[in-house]
Design a protein around this motif. Sequence first.
Motif, PDB file in Angstrom:
ATOM      1  N   ASP A 101     -27.687 -40.512   4.136  1.00 49.31           N
ATOM      2  CA  ASP A 101     -27.292 -40.039   5.461  1.00 49.31           C
ATOM      3  C   ASP A 101     -28.487 -40.007   6.411  1.00 49.31           C
ATOM      4  OD1 ASP A 101     -25.436 -38.602   7.355  1.00 49.31           O
ATOM      5  OD2 ASP A 101     -26.920 -37.031   7.055  1.00 49.31           O
TER       6      ASP A 101
ATOM      7  N   ASP B 203     -20.571 -39.295   0.890  1.00 42.56           N
ATOM      8  CA  ASP B 203     -20.553 -37.878   1.240  1.00 42.56           C
ATOM      9  C   ASP B 203     -21.978 -37.490   1.635  1.00 42.56           C
ATOM     10  OD1 ASP B 203     -20.579 -35.093   1.287  1.00 42.56           O
ATOM     11  OD2 ASP B 203     -19.322 -34.873  -0.493  1.00 42.56           O
ATOM     12  N   ARG B 204     -22.166 -37.150   2.888  1.00 40.01           N
ATOM     13  CA  ARG B 204     -23.516 -36.835   3.374  1.00 40.01           C
ATOM     14  C   ARG B 204     -24.119 -35.636   2.645  1.00 40.01           C
ATOM     15  NH1 ARG B 204     -23.244 -32.225   6.954  1.00 40.01           N
ATOM     16  NH2 ARG B 204     -25.436 -32.530   7.432  1.00 40.01           N
TER      17      ARG B 204
ATOM     18  N   TRP C 106     -20.864 -37.043  12.766  1.00 41.38           N
ATOM     19  CA  TRP C 106     -20.007 -37.520  11.691  1.00 41.38           C
ATOM     20  C   TRP C 106     -18.561 -37.516  12.145  1.00 41.38           C
ATOM     21  CZ3 TRP C 106     -23.913 -33.959  11.274  1.00 41.38           C
ATOM     22  CH2 TRP C 106     -25.059 -34.409  10.605  1.00 41.38           C
TER      23      TRP C 106
ATOM     24  N   VAL D 269     -19.914 -42.523   6.544  1.00 45.51           N
ATOM     25  CA  VAL D 269     -20.525 -41.302   6.019  1.00 45.51           C
ATOM     26  C   VAL D 269     -19.867 -40.099   6.676  1.00 45.51           C
ATOM     27  CG1 VAL D 269     -22.673 -40.020   5.689  1.00 45.51           C
ATOM     28  CG2 VAL D 269     -22.713 -42.522   5.730  1.00 45.51           C
TER      29      VAL D 269
ATOM     30  N   MET E 250     -28.562 -42.133   9.751  1.00 46.14           N
ATOM     31  CA  MET E 250     -28.446 -41.296  10.941  1.00 46.14           C
ATOM     32  C   MET E 250     -29.641 -41.522  11.863  1.00 46.14           C
ATOM     33  SD  MET E 250     -26.563 -39.309  12.650  1.00 46.14           S
ATOM     34  CE  MET E 250     -25.334 -38.787  11.474  1.00 46.14           C
TER      35      MET E 250
ATOM     36  N   TYR F 280     -18.137 -35.783   5.572  1.00 44.69           N
ATOM     37  CA  TYR F 280     -18.089 -34.680   4.612  1.00 44.69           C
ATOM     38  C   TYR F 280     -16.709 -34.043   4.696  1.00 44.69           C
ATOM     39  CZ  TYR F 280     -19.301 -31.767   8.727  1.00 44.69           C
ATOM     40  OH  TYR F 280     -19.333 -31.174   9.967  1.00 44.69           O
TER      41      TYR F 280
ATOM     42  N   PRO G 129     -27.773 -36.812   0.912  1.00 41.87           N
ATOM     43  CA  PRO G 129     -28.448 -36.579   2.197  1.00 41.87           C
ATOM     44  C   PRO G 129     -29.519 -37.610   2.493  1.00 41.87           C
ATOM     45  CG  PRO G 129     -29.188 -35.002   0.547  1.00 41.87           C
ATOM     46  CD  PRO G 129     -28.030 -35.738  -0.057  1.00 41.87           C
TER      47      PRO G 129
ATOM     48  N   THR H 171     -20.493 -43.654  15.591  1.00 40.77           N
ATOM     49  CA  THR H 171     -19.921 -42.460  14.960  1.00 40.77           C
ATOM     50  C   THR H 171     -18.412 -42.630  14.838  1.00 40.77           C
ATOM     51  OG1 THR H 171     -19.970 -41.366  17.142  1.00 40.77           O
ATOM     52  CG2 THR H 171     -21.801 -40.925  15.641  1.00 40.77           C
TER      53      THR H 171
END
Length: 659
Positions: free
Chosen positions: A88, A80-81, A104, A45, A92, A47, A85, A121
């Motif tokens: 994510d 794509d976070r 990230w 994950v 997370m 961006y 979301p 991470t």
Amino acid sequence: MANRLSAATSPYLLQHQDNPVDWQEWGADAFAEARRRDVPVLLSVGYSACHWCHVMAHESFEDEQVAQVLNAGYVAVKVDREERPDVDAVYMAATTALTGHGGWPMTAILTADGEPFFCGTYFPREQFLQLLDAVSEAWAGRRDDVRASSAHIAAALRTASAPSRRNIDVPALDAAAVALGRGFDRLRGGFGGAPKFPPSMVLEFLLRNHARTGDPSALEMVAGSCEAMARGGIYDQLAGGFARYAVDADWVVPHFEKMLYDNAQLARVYLHWWKASGSTLAERIARETADFLVRDLGTDEGGFASALDADTNGVEGLTYAWTPGELREVLGPEDGARAAELLVVTADGTFEHGTSTLQLPRDAPDAEWWGRTRMRLTVSRDQRPQPHRDDKVVTSWNGLAIAALADIGAVLQEPSYLLAAARAARFVVDAHVEEGRLRRSSRQGRVGAAAGVADDYGNLCEGLLTLHQATGDPHWLEVSGQLLDVALAHFGADDGGFHDTADDAEQLVTRPRGISDNAEPSGQSALAGALLTYGALTGSPRHLEAAGAAVDAAGSVAARDPRFAGWALAVAEARAAGPLQVAVVGEGPLADELVRVVRSSRSPGIALAAGAPDAPGLPLLAGRPLVDDDAAAYVCRGFVCDRPVTAVEALRAALASSA
């Protein structure tokens, strides 16, 4: 190998479409394949503007050996976070619980049921290969242990305790301001040490708290933070706009990506600081940041792009950093030396490899010279390689931008900002609302499949309601009411707060619910604010009650650490104001002046309606006649109204007494 990311609407996913890794998008097909092949899922994950995401991509995901290991032993899923979301948030939470920190790129390894059993991470290439080998060995030889671990982690996520309700009343608001004062960096501005993030929502709360209490310390924290950020390297001294954060405590060296959500919120904070202080710096930064939004993030369709990258050609700061020699080359020896002193460009450098970020610790003594110099440097910098732009249009962040531009346009009487806000609103509402429900994002006019989450509904309605008050167009009030009713029907939690995802959305390992305000308002806080404003504009008790319940659902966070409840506290200040409803009826110079007084007021939580008496679609104007055939203003606090006023000073006094 099939290119499974080529049809994605996410620029981040498209950055990975040519990797040798056989990436798939998040979805049922990926997990079905993991089940069929009896392999785990590698979830990555990130961006598009993320520096370390790029580093891991270059080191590992573009590497043939890594790709062979991944393709043979895993189903690789890229997310794509910003587009998902919800995904994510779930993983997370697991990453933070297991490692004590998050960030990230996020790397998680899941079972085919989506249950995580390893989270982390960024991993350098060699460590990443060791991890993949170790997990494959455990999957093959200790499957029962792996499944027990994943089941335990998933159960812990599902049973995470719900937030405890705690009223954010006036004593709680004042206690939060005092607590923030204890953590305020009086020397450098901001809160805490390095890295330092712009505390947009906390500053908004402090501005509203100062408006209510007159406490000078609240305004001092705002002024100290806003001036330090505006004069530091985190602000683009040439073209406007703020970077994501500073890596140091002095705001000198930014992490260079520029995010839509940061700049939208900060533009509005600087406008409100100007209203509170009259600072010329505040007004300048508000205008320049609004200009940055329109010029650099505006899309052809009318929306706003998500971000500018942290890197240019793989190098952080390549576009933005300068040496004294580069300044002399553009400006000549005399002006180059003068600019270097003004902008703190040193021989040793304040950034990397002898380069410096541009700061402006003080205004140039010669404003005309600085204006010419700034233009020459900007033109020169525009010839450099430029950072990649993530042109994905996110519903939530566009709502924040619409609110900022509508607010700035109305208060500073700049029609171009109002036009940009209205254009964005039309695009998002027309393109992102399908069968009454929001989608999360689009790119180049094509809407993605991801459903809208709570902050999409809350922040978009915040923008539409601000635009409604700025223009008087009842359409935006009507659309907001429809979207808020969807949120009430599908996102509500048992304690009066809100989940991030709808009750009929894709079922993840757990249903995410963020209650902290971090880089942007949580979905819960965003909905609370929009519900409060809508309730004030329409007189709807149902929406006002829902707003109050959502505010208090964040009360435990506000009491524990108000830095992570900034927007909830700001909304609570608006609630404490009554809310304050102002109806201005009539037209002509007096009506215009009355409206300007309302817009210049610092009273928290003002809801404004202006137009002809009984204008259709504007409930606050119903039953509000002219006074002696001339314009008048009706001020109501908590639905208890004063006598109408017809003089500017009388209105100003009424608003001041309501603060």
